[in-house]
Design an enzyme around this catalytic site. Structure first.
Site, PDB file in Angstrom:
ATOM      1  N   TYR A 159       0.844  -1.207   0.000  1.00 34.59           N
ATOM      2  CA  TYR A 159       0.000   0.000   0.000  1.00 34.59           C
ATOM      3  C   TYR A 159       0.876   1.253   0.000  1.00 34.59           C
ATOM      4  O   TYR A 159       0.646   2.203  -0.747  1.00 34.59           O
ATOM      5  CB  TYR A 159      -0.898  -0.060   1.239  1.00 34.59           C
ATOM      6  CG  TYR A 159      -1.841   1.107   1.444  1.00 34.59           C
ATOM      7  CD1 TYR A 159      -2.918   1.320   0.591  1.00 34.59           C
ATOM      8  CD2 TYR A 159      -1.671   1.975   2.519  1.00 34.59           C
ATOM      9  CE1 TYR A 159      -3.796   2.380   0.815  1.00 34.59           C
ATOM     10  CE2 TYR A 159      -2.541   3.019   2.750  1.00 34.59           C
ATOM     11  CZ  TYR A 159      -3.608   3.229   1.893  1.00 34.59           C
ATOM     12  OH  TYR A 159      -4.472   4.268   2.117  1.00 34.59           O
TER      13      TYR A 159
HETATM   14  N1  LIG Z   1     -10.036   6.730   5.417  1.00 33.88           N
HETATM   15  C1  LIG Z   1      -8.808   7.087   5.754  1.00 33.88           C
HETATM   16  O1  LIG Z   1      -8.530   7.440   6.913  1.00 33.88           O
HETATM   17  C2  LIG Z   1      -7.712   7.098   4.728  1.00 33.88           C
HETATM   18  C3  LIG Z   1      -6.386   7.260   5.160  1.00 33.88           C
HETATM   19  C4  LIG Z   1      -5.387   7.349   4.200  1.00 33.88           C
HETATM   20  C5  LIG Z   1      -5.698   7.275   2.859  1.00 33.88           C
HETATM   21  N2  LIG Z   1      -7.001   7.086   2.466  1.00 33.88           N
HETATM   22  C6  LIG Z   1      -7.280   7.029   1.035  1.00 33.88           C
HETATM   23  O2  LIG Z   1      -8.506   7.697   0.765  1.00 33.88           O
HETATM   24  C7  LIG Z   1      -9.216   7.033  -0.289  1.00 33.88           C
HETATM   25  C8  LIG Z   1     -10.601   6.621   0.183  1.00 33.88           C
HETATM   26  O3  LIG Z   1     -10.451   5.774   1.298  1.00 33.88           O
HETATM   27  P1  LIG Z   1     -11.674   5.122   2.102  1.00 33.88           P
HETATM   28  O4  LIG Z   1     -11.182   4.994   3.489  1.00 33.88           O
HETATM   29  O5  LIG Z   1     -12.936   5.837   1.810  1.00 33.88           O
HETATM   30  O6  LIG Z   1     -11.680   3.648   1.426  1.00 33.88           O
HETATM   31  P2  LIG Z   1     -12.835   2.520   1.302  1.00 33.88           P
HETATM   32  O7  LIG Z   1     -13.819   2.642   2.405  1.00 33.88           O
HETATM   33  O8  LIG Z   1     -12.118   1.232   1.134  1.00 33.88           O
HETATM   34  O9  LIG Z   1     -13.524   2.885  -0.084  1.00 33.88           O
HETATM   35  C9  LIG Z   1     -12.780   2.749  -1.269  1.00 33.88           C
HETATM   36  C10 LIG Z   1     -13.709   2.766  -2.459  1.00 33.88           C
HETATM   37  O10 LIG Z   1     -12.907   2.608  -3.630  1.00 33.88           O
HETATM   38  C11 LIG Z   1     -13.541   1.661  -4.475  1.00 33.88           C
HETATM   39  N3  LIG Z   1     -12.572   0.969  -5.320  1.00 33.88           N
HETATM   40  C12 LIG Z   1     -11.565   0.156  -4.932  1.00 33.88           C
HETATM   41  N4  LIG Z   1     -10.933  -0.320  -6.003  1.00 33.88           N
HETATM   42  C13 LIG Z   1     -11.560   0.195  -7.084  1.00 33.88           C
HETATM   43  C14 LIG Z   1     -11.378   0.060  -8.478  1.00 33.88           C
HETATM   44  N5  LIG Z   1     -10.417  -0.722  -8.982  1.00 33.88           N
HETATM   45  N6  LIG Z   1     -12.200   0.745  -9.303  1.00 33.88           N
HETATM   46  C15 LIG Z   1     -13.181   1.525  -8.812  1.00 33.88           C
HETATM   47  N7  LIG Z   1     -13.424   1.685  -7.508  1.00 33.88           N
HETATM   48  C16 LIG Z   1     -12.614   1.014  -6.650  1.00 33.88           C
HETATM   49  C17 LIG Z   1     -14.249   0.702  -3.550  1.00 33.88           C
HETATM   50  O11 LIG Z   1     -15.301   0.115  -4.285  1.00 33.88           O
HETATM   51  P3  LIG Z   1     -15.889  -1.343  -3.934  1.00 33.88           P
HETATM   52  O12 LIG Z   1     -16.466  -1.194  -2.555  1.00 33.88           O
HETATM   53  O13 LIG Z   1     -16.882  -1.561  -4.979  1.00 33.88           O
HETATM   54  O14 LIG Z   1     -14.739  -2.283  -3.987  1.00 33.88           O
HETATM   55  C18 LIG Z   1     -14.722   1.636  -2.434  1.00 33.88           C
HETATM   56  O15 LIG Z   1     -15.988   2.155  -2.743  1.00 33.88           O
HETATM   57  C19 LIG Z   1      -8.324   5.858  -0.702  1.00 33.88           C
HETATM   58  O16 LIG Z   1      -7.495   6.264  -1.767  1.00 33.88           O
HETATM   59  C20 LIG Z   1      -7.484   5.609   0.538  1.00 33.88           C
HETATM   60  O17 LIG Z   1      -6.274   4.960   0.254  1.00 33.88           O
HETATM   61  C21 LIG Z   1      -8.006   6.987   3.386  1.00 33.88           C
END
Ligand SMILES: NC(=O)c1ccc[n+]([C@@H]2O[C@H](COP(=O)([O-])OP(=O)(O)OC[C@H]3O[C@@H](n4cnc5c(N)ncnc54)[C@H](OP(=O)(O)O)[C@@H]3O)[C@@H](O)[C@H]2O)c1
Length: 256
Positions: A159
């Site tokens: 990651y």
């Molecule tokens: N939340 C945090 O505290 C945090 C911290 C650091 C970085 N981030 C970054 O912020 C972003 C959002 O994070 P989140 O926490 O909201 O993540 P999440 O809850 O895992 O949601 C990620 C979304 O991305 C979609 N996705 C994954 N692979 C995909 C693909 N190949 N094509 C299209 N859609 C895809 C998933 O769809 P499906 O459900 O259909 O698979 C899901 O809806 C990410 O880039 C993550 O790395 C978040």
């Protein structure tokens, strides 16, 4: 709330978590939003919720790792809304919340899953949207990095590598596309989402330690802390900001 009236946005991974909240915040400010997601039902549900509030949105099933699917989604967005001004590359696949693999055991396939869905997916969207972005006087791309990329974390090499690659994509393209007036920035968030909840549930002690280390002493709200910040970042108020890495994390990591 009409700061983004007349602008068109694409948000990837819009079916849950931060992508859903960012889509709502952009739409609440008057933007027309294409909600892209790997699981079509999830983006359909978000689109129905936002359309029910009178927002101008469309849902498109799209795996960002699939270049042909991305080209099609971008073409559908242009056909429906007529332009693209804002690209939010939020999607990221791979083991986000689950206990992930130690570096010595990390397989090529696992590592590639982070790269296909993160930096390569973002690159696909940027390439496909470029002709439209070049025509926009408000063009902006936001890519999604992570604190795990900036400072590293145990058992998260796959990651972390992919998130640092997103920094490289952001910085190089900000320089290359500056002459077209296209801004490209990287955001590293910390906010509640299904992935964050899974991580907390599987690593409670580590999660508590992370939150204790945040100067603002809380994990972020997906809409108020991230969605609203993205509205500010894509607005003309920040039109001179490009190539930047912005920690939207309550001060968890302070860059110098
Ligand atoms: N939340 C945090 O505290 C945090 C911290 C650091 C970085 N981030 C970054 O912020 C972003 C959002 O994070 P989140 O926490 O909201 O993540 P999440 O809850 O895992 O949601 C990620 C979304 O991305 C979609 N996705 C994954 N692979 C995909 C693909 N190949 N094509 C299209 N859609 C895809 C998933 O769809 P499906 O459900 O259909 O698979 C899901 O809806 C990410 O880039 C993550 O790395 C978040």
């Amino acid at each position: 709330m009409t700061r983004l009236q007349g602008r068109v946005a694409i948000v990837t991974g819009a079916g849950q978590g931060l992508g859903k909240a960012i889509s709502a915040a952009l739409a609440d400010e008057g933007a027309s939003v294409a909600l892209l997601g790997r699981t079509k039902q999830k983006v359909d549900d978000v689109a129905a919720e936002l359309a029910g509030k009178g927002r101008d949105v469309m849902a498109i099933g799209c795996d960002v790792a699939d270049r042909a699917a991305v080209d099609k989604a971008v073409a559908e967005t242009s056909a429906r809304f007529g332009r693209i001004d804002i690209l939010i590359n939020n999607a990221q696949g791979g083991a986000l919340g689950t206990t992930s693999t130690a570096t010595v055991d990390l397989s090529d396939e696992e590592a590639l899953e982070y790269f296909r869905t993160g930096p390569l997916g973002s690159l696909h969207l940027m390439q496909a949207a470029f002709p439209s972005l070049r025509e926009s006087p408000h063009a902006v791309v936001i890519n999604f990095g992570s604190a795990v990329g900036v400072r590293g974390a145990p058992r998260m090499a796959g990651y972390s590598m992919a998130k640092e690659a997103l920094g490289g994509l952001t910085k190089s393209t900000a320089i290359e596309w500056g002459k077209y007036g296209i801004r490209v920035n990287l955001v590293c968030p910390a906010a509640w989402s299904p992935a964050a909840e899974t991580f907390r549930d599987e690593n409670p002690a580590r999660f508590e330690q992370i939150v204790r280390g945040i100067p603002l002493r809380r994990y972020g709200d997906p809409y108020d802390d991230i969605g609203r910040a993205i509205v500010g970042l894509v607005s003309d108020d920040l039109r001179f900001l490009t190539g930047a890495t912005l920690m939207l994390d309550g001060g968890q990591i302070i860059l110098r």
